[in-house]
Design a protein around this motif. Structure first.
Motif, PDB file in Angstrom:
ATOM      1  N   THR A 183       0.807  -1.221   0.000  1.00 53.08           N
ATOM      2  CA  THR A 183       0.000   0.000   0.000  1.00 53.08           C
ATOM      3  C   THR A 183       0.840   1.270   0.000  1.00 53.08           C
ATOM      4  N   ILE A 184       2.147   1.140  -0.017  1.00 56.68           N
ATOM      5  CA  ILE A 184       3.000   2.326  -0.053  1.00 56.68           C
ATOM      6  C   ILE A 184       2.950   2.911  -1.458  1.00 56.68           C
ATOM      7  N   THR A 185       2.551   4.165  -1.533  1.00 59.60           N
ATOM      8  CA  THR A 185       2.424   4.836  -2.825  1.00 59.60           C
ATOM      9  C   THR A 185       3.771   5.399  -3.271  1.00 59.60           C
ATOM     10  N   THR A 186       3.814   5.824  -4.512  1.00 61.87           N
ATOM     11  CA  THR A 186       5.024   6.460  -5.029  1.00 61.87           C
ATOM     12  C   THR A 186       5.342   7.719  -4.231  1.00 61.87           C
ATOM     13  N   ASP A 187       4.320   8.496  -3.881  1.00 62.70           N
ATOM     14  CA  ASP A 187       4.541   9.714  -3.097  1.00 62.70           C
ATOM     15  C   ASP A 187       5.126   9.397  -1.724  1.00 62.70           C
ATOM     16  N   MET A 188       4.653   8.319  -1.107  1.00 59.68           N
ATOM     17  CA  MET A 188       5.185   7.913   0.202  1.00 59.68           C
ATOM     18  C   MET A 188       6.648   7.497   0.066  1.00 59.68           C
ATOM     19  N   ALA A 189       6.962   6.733  -0.971  1.00 60.94           N
ATOM     20  CA  ALA A 189       8.333   6.277  -1.190  1.00 60.94           C
ATOM     21  C   ALA A 189       9.270   7.460  -1.420  1.00 60.94           C
TER      22      ALA A 189
END
Length: 50
Positions: free
Chosen positions: A10-16
């Motif tokens: 569930t980790i999004t690109t923005d979170m990464a």
């Protein structure tokens, strides 16, 4: 007590990108990254690695 666990899927690109910024650009320790992520995305764990 219910914990708010994060499924890695569930980790999004923005979170990464935010995690990378903390770790690489701002030179946070992994503990500091964990604390900042918990504060931003709401988790009961904070920066405690014990």
């Amino acid at each position: 007590m219910t914990h708010n666990l994060v499924d890695p899927a569930t980790i999004t690109t923005d979170m990464a990108v935010r995690i990378r910024t903390w770790r690489v650009d701002e030179e946070f320790s992994w503990r500091a990254v964990a604390y900042a992520a918990s504060e931003l995305w709401g988790s009961a764990y904070g920066g405690n690695q014990l």
